[in-house]
Scaffold this active site. Sequence first.
Site, short mmCIF file in Angstrom:
data_model
loop_
_atom_site.label_atom_id
_atom_site.label_comp_id
_atom_site.label_asym_id
_atom_site.label_seq_id
_atom_site.Cartn_x
_atom_site.Cartn_y
_atom_site.Cartn_z
N LYS A 1 0.85 -1.01 -0.01
CA LYS A 1 0.09 -0.05 -0.09
C LYS A 1 0.96 1.12 -0.12
CE LYS A 1 -0.19 -0.06 5.00
NZ LYS A 1 -1.17 -0.18 6.23
N TYR B 1 16.56 30.78 6.16
CA TYR B 1 15.37 31.46 6.82
C TYR B 1 15.46 31.43 8.23
CZ TYR B 1 13.35 31.18 2.30
OH TYR B 1 12.87 31.20 0.80
#
Length: 358
Positions: A35, A255
């Site tokens: 999955k 940042y």
Amino acid sequence: MKPFPRAEISAQALKNNLSRLRQIAPNSSVMAVVKANGYGHGLLNVASCLTEADGFGLARLEEALALRAGGVKAKLVLLEGFFRQVDLTTLVEHGIDTVIHNEVQLDMLENASLSKPVTVWLKLDSGMHRLGFTPEQFAQVYARLEACPQVAKPINIMSHFACADEPDNPMTQEQLQVFEALTKNSKGYRTLANSAGTLYWPDSQADWIRPGIALYGVSPVIGDLGRNHGLEPAMKLVSQLIAVREHKAGQPVGYGCFWHAKADTRLGVVAIGYGDGYPRNAPEGTPVWVNGRRVPVVGRVSMDMLTVDLGIDAKDSIGDDVVLWGKELPVEEVAEHIGTIAYELVTKLTPRVAVCLD
């Protein structure tokens, strides 16, 4: 020229891991859980490497249909079952098994008109309390399925562990006892063991094991490594240095400017970021692998880039490979640094990352 960032998937590692799990559970068939796009490794990539698996477990009907379209003829099992009555016709047409875990599914099944019976796996809630029928409901639901002409016989039974990845947690033994008490006389297949059950709870292996993360060479247990069980990492996440910069003591980077160099150093800028699925919350010190050594992430991970401290004597160059995780640097360790689990790292890679079968 190889793309970057890229996830290199080792076909041999996948095959070796399947063989190793068969050694660990020699009396069980293997339902390979693929999955979430084969746990981020590529659904068809994984299936093409695991042709020796006895079947495949999936979460969505679309995943199962993709395998059938790709030529996979093995047993396919929908672990969450179907969601609409019309889907039952599709299951029969393509020979896909379904889990039955709630009353709505049971009602739809009983009221369906099918060209032939569908193979079902009755989900027992043995203690996880997420999906499945309670022990008190179990006998009645089993009898309804036995009486239902739309259901192929015998009926298979499934349950799922809540805490098998905590080897000292008594909950797993309690669930195993519930499962055994209610299913020991059943005529169909039984399956309970996920990766952790397979590796740590041999009494749970039953007729089928359902390994997921272990197939990809990763341990399901925090603080453990797949290699401790003879498993090999199937994914190597690689990017490149796109800049190498001289950096002065006291200068910030990235940042927010919250990281400052304590001494003169060289910084490397790596072409990968949260836009590729690498976690933005990776803290200072999270390791990556450059030219045979670990170096730490510094500054904030941005959308397309992250920065690493290469050290003042670094000889690294633009274009050098950077391994974010792989055989050199286990994904379990990276996940622990970041405060998550390896499952999340491998399944959250975005389409910007090229997935390449090796």
